[in-house]
Design a protein around this motif. Structure first.
Motif, PDB file in Angstrom:
ATOM      1  N   TYR A 117     -89.006  12.726  88.054  1.00 32.20           N
ATOM      2  CA  TYR A 117     -88.315  11.458  88.259  1.00 32.20           C
ATOM      3  C   TYR A 117     -86.987  11.443  87.511  1.00 32.20           C
ATOM      4  O   TYR A 117     -86.873  11.966  86.401  1.00 32.20           O
ATOM      5  CB  TYR A 117     -89.172  10.277  87.782  1.00 32.20           C
ATOM      6  N   SER A 118     -86.012  10.787  88.126  1.00 33.92           N
ATOM      7  CA  SER A 118     -84.706  10.580  87.492  1.00 33.92           C
ATOM      8  C   SER A 118     -84.441   9.089  87.357  1.00 33.92           C
ATOM      9  O   SER A 118     -84.805   8.297  88.235  1.00 33.92           O
ATOM     10  CB  SER A 118     -83.587  11.230  88.313  1.00 33.92           C
ATOM     11  N   TYR A 119     -83.785   8.728  86.268  1.00 36.05           N
ATOM     12  CA  TYR A 119     -83.434   7.347  85.961  1.00 36.05           C
ATOM     13  C   TYR A 119     -81.921   7.269  85.847  1.00 36.05           C
ATOM     14  O   TYR A 119     -81.309   8.035  85.100  1.00 36.05           O
ATOM     15  CB  TYR A 119     -84.091   6.904  84.651  1.00 36.05           C
ATOM     16  N   ILE A 120     -81.311   6.339  86.576  1.00 38.95           N
ATOM     17  CA  ILE A 120     -79.860   6.244  86.650  1.00 38.95           C
ATOM     18  C   ILE A 120     -79.392   4.903  86.099  1.00 38.95           C
ATOM     19  O   ILE A 120     -79.943   3.851  86.431  1.00 38.95           O
ATOM     20  CB  ILE A 120     -79.368   6.390  88.107  1.00 38.95           C
ATOM     21  N   LYS A 121     -78.357   4.952  85.283  1.00 38.26           N
ATOM     22  CA  LYS A 121     -77.736   3.742  84.741  1.00 38.26           C
ATOM     23  C   LYS A 121     -76.232   3.814  85.006  1.00 38.26           C
ATOM     24  O   LYS A 121     -75.583   4.801  84.665  1.00 38.26           O
ATOM     25  CB  LYS A 121     -77.982   3.651  83.235  1.00 38.26           C
ATOM     26  N   GLY A 122     -75.708   2.780  85.652  1.00 38.61           N
ATOM     27  CA  GLY A 122     -74.271   2.712  85.872  1.00 38.61           C
ATOM     28  C   GLY A 122     -73.809   3.289  87.188  1.00 38.61           C
ATOM     29  O   GLY A 122     -72.616   3.347  87.439  1.00 38.61           O
ATOM     30  N   ALA A 123     -74.743   3.734  88.065  1.00 39.05           N
ATOM     31  CA  ALA A 123     -74.335   4.317  89.348  1.00 39.05           C
ATOM     32  C   ALA A 123     -73.633   3.267  90.193  1.00 39.05           C
ATOM     33  O   ALA A 123     -74.138   2.171  90.381  1.00 39.05           O
ATOM     34  CB  ALA A 123     -75.553   4.859  90.086  1.00 39.05           C
ATOM     35  N   MET A 124     -72.468   3.601  90.700  1.00 35.65           N
ATOM     36  CA  MET A 124     -71.676   2.647  91.459  1.00 35.65           C
ATOM     37  C   MET A 124     -72.262   2.389  92.847  1.00 35.65           C
ATOM     38  O   MET A 124     -72.177   1.293  93.370  1.00 35.65           O
ATOM     39  CB  MET A 124     -70.237   3.160  91.607  1.00 35.65           C
ATOM     40  N   ARG A 125     -72.858   3.387  93.453  1.00 36.95           N
ATOM     41  CA  ARG A 125     -73.191   3.296  94.871  1.00 36.95           C
ATOM     42  C   ARG A 125     -74.611   2.832  95.145  1.00 36.95           C
ATOM     43  O   ARG A 125     -75.030   2.777  96.295  1.00 36.95           O
ATOM     44  CB  ARG A 125     -72.979   4.653  95.543  1.00 36.95           C
ATOM     45  N   TYR A 126     -75.393   2.496  94.122  1.00 33.52           N
ATOM     46  CA  TYR A 126     -76.810   2.269  94.368  1.00 33.52           C
ATOM     47  C   TYR A 126     -77.192   0.793  94.449  1.00 33.52           C
ATOM     48  O   TYR A 126     -78.339   0.431  94.391  1.00 33.52           O
ATOM     49  CB  TYR A 126     -77.655   2.963  93.295  1.00 33.52           C
ATOM     50  N   GLY A 127     -76.221  -0.103  94.586  1.00 32.66           N
ATOM     51  CA  GLY A 127     -76.540  -1.496  94.826  1.00 32.66           C
ATOM     52  C   GLY A 127     -76.770  -2.296  93.552  1.00 32.66           C
ATOM     53  O   GLY A 127     -76.610  -1.817  92.431  1.00 32.66           O
ATOM     54  N   ALA A 128     -77.174  -3.550  93.747  1.00 32.12           N
ATOM     55  CA  ALA A 128     -77.312  -4.505  92.648  1.00 32.12           C
ATOM     56  C   ALA A 128     -78.557  -4.221  91.810  1.00 32.12           C
ATOM     57  O   ALA A 128     -79.561  -3.702  92.303  1.00 32.12           O
ATOM     58  CB  ALA A 128     -77.377  -5.922  93.200  1.00 32.12           C
ATOM     59  N   ARG A 129     -78.477  -4.564  90.544  1.00 38.04           N
ATOM     60  CA  ARG A 129     -79.617  -4.454  89.642  1.00 38.04           C
ATOM     61  C   ARG A 129     -80.392  -5.777  89.619  1.00 38.04           C
ATOM     62  O   ARG A 129     -79.835  -6.849  89.771  1.00 38.04           O
ATOM     63  CB  ARG A 129     -79.149  -4.142  88.212  1.00 38.04           C
ATOM     64  N   GLN A 130     -81.685  -5.660  89.417  1.00 37.67           N
ATOM     65  CA  GLN A 130     -82.479  -6.846  89.147  1.00 37.67           C
ATOM     66  C   GLN A 130     -82.091  -7.384  87.778  1.00 37.67           C
ATOM     67  O   GLN A 130     -81.649  -6.630  86.900  1.00 37.67           O
ATOM     68  CB  GLN A 130     -83.968  -6.497  89.183  1.00 37.67           C
ATOM     69  N   SER A 134     -81.382  -2.533  83.659  1.00 31.14           N
ATOM     70  CA  SER A 134     -80.150  -1.743  83.622  1.00 31.14           C
ATOM     71  C   SER A 134     -80.332  -0.337  84.165  1.00 31.14           C
ATOM     72  O   SER A 134     -79.355   0.388  84.368  1.00 31.14           O
ATOM     73  CB  SER A 134     -79.611  -1.676  82.186  1.00 31.14           C
ATOM     74  N   TRP A 135     -81.591   0.062  84.429  1.00 29.04           N
ATOM     75  CA  TRP A 135     -81.886   1.394  84.932  1.00 29.04           C
ATOM     76  C   TRP A 135     -82.575   1.310  86.293  1.00 29.04           C
ATOM     77  O   TRP A 135     -83.321   0.371  86.558  1.00 29.04           O
ATOM     78  CB  TRP A 135     -82.835   2.147  83.990  1.00 29.04           C
ATOM     79  N   ILE A 136     -82.342   2.329  87.128  1.00 29.60           N
ATOM     80  CA  ILE A 136     -83.064   2.494  88.378  1.00 29.60           C
ATOM     81  C   ILE A 136     -83.831   3.811  88.324  1.00 29.60           C
ATOM     82  O   ILE A 136     -83.253   4.853  87.997  1.00 29.60           O
ATOM     83  CB  ILE A 136     -82.116   2.515  89.589  1.00 29.60           C
ATOM     84  N   ARG A 137     -85.130   3.754  88.616  1.00 35.43           N
ATOM     85  CA  ARG A 137     -85.899   4.982  88.749  1.00 35.43           C
ATOM     86  C   ARG A 137     -85.893   5.391  90.213  1.00 35.43           C
ATOM     87  O   ARG A 137     -86.345   4.648  91.087  1.00 35.43           O
ATOM     88  CB  ARG A 137     -87.346   4.809  88.285  1.00 35.43           C
ATOM     89  N   LEU A 138     -85.363   6.566  90.473  1.00 30.08           N
ATOM     90  CA  LEU A 138     -85.273   7.050  91.839  1.00 30.08           C
ATOM     91  C   LEU A 138     -86.624   7.578  92.318  1.00 30.08           C
ATOM     92  O   LEU A 138     -87.490   7.935  91.516  1.00 30.08           O
ATOM     93  CB  LEU A 138     -84.225   8.159  91.939  1.00 30.08           C
TER      94      LEU A 138
END
Length: 266
Positions: A117-130, A134-138
């Protein structure tokens, strides 16, 4: 085209800042064996990347990345012997038609990968955060993050990749220079398969790999034609080049996932 690519890459190698020249030394008889001896769970290496756009007018840096790679037991769907990574990238905007589209695609980003698993913070193209997340788990492994499409995804700290680079390169002292089709990297390298956002065409990469006196990777420069990212009418035969430096081999590394209450699932 290939002659121009070789010429531009040669110019890049000459202009990239380098440490003072060291006395010539022979490479170890088996660099891959030397690297495998350092593949120890809980240890790893520090990396830094600089990505540049190179044309006949010069070299423009637009992305920098720093971080650590941690070795561990390979898992299905993961990144091979490099079992974890924590990479932070900084985007440097520029004016002009070549760079205008990058403002929508790139930004400052941090990518943490542990296992599959990868966790992304600050990615411009991945849409709005809940809210509060601050992180999205892909749902997949993407160790370089979204910025990784413009960063270094040829990982010389991975034995499988080093094997391919040594095989295809011409050696001079501790440096190997060569070209390689990306299909060969895709086949050999778990890291490469994970880091590539889409399966690449069989474009040709030109590279220069330098080993340290310890026989381990010290610097890797890869270059490819920029038209893989931009319209050919904009970039002609211009080049993207990425310089990666490795240091701190064998240091203790512990990459951990972000706090659960800050993570949303992508």
């Amino acid at each position: 085209m290939q002659r121009l690519l070789a010429g531009l890459v040669g110019a890049v190698v000459l202009t990239v800042a380098a440490a003072p020249a060291a006395p010539a030394a022979a490479a170890p008889a088996d660099p891959v064996k030397a690297l495998k001896s350092r593949v120890i769970a809980g240890q790893g290496v520090k990396v830094t990347d600089v990505t540049s756009y190179v044309d006949l007018e010069g070299r423009t840096v637009f992305l920098r990345r720093t971080g650590v790679l941690q070795y561990g037991k390979p898992v299905k769907g993961g990144t091979g012997t490099v079992a974890a990574a924590d990479l932070r990238s900084t985007y440097i905007p520029h004016e002009g038609p070549v760079f205008n589209d990058l403002d929508d695609d790139l930004g400052d980003e941090r990518a943490i990968t542990v296992g599959r698993y990868s966790y992304i913070k600050g990615a411009m193209r991945y849409g709005a955060r809940q809210k509060g997340k601050s992180w999205i788990r892909l749902k997949r492994t993407l160790p370089g993050g979204f910025n990784g499409w413009y960063s270094q995804y040829v990982n010389a700290a991975e034995p499988a990749t080093l094997q391919v680079l040594i095989k295809h390169g011409e050696r001079s002292g501790r440096t190997y220079k060569g070209t390689i089709g990306e299909a060969a990297l895709w086949k050999a390298s778990p890291w490469y398969r994970a880091a590539a956002i889409v399966r690449p065409k069989d474009r040709v990469l030109q590279y220069e790999l330098t080993l340290g006196t310890n026989g381990l990777p010290q610097r890797l420069i890869t270059s490819h034609l920029a038209k893989e990212h931009w319209s050919e009418s904009l970039v002609n035969d211009d080049v993207i080049t990425v310089e990666t430096r490795y240091r701190g081999w064998g240091g203790k590394v512990r990459v951990t996932v972000p706090p659960k209450n800050q993570v949303q699932t992508g």
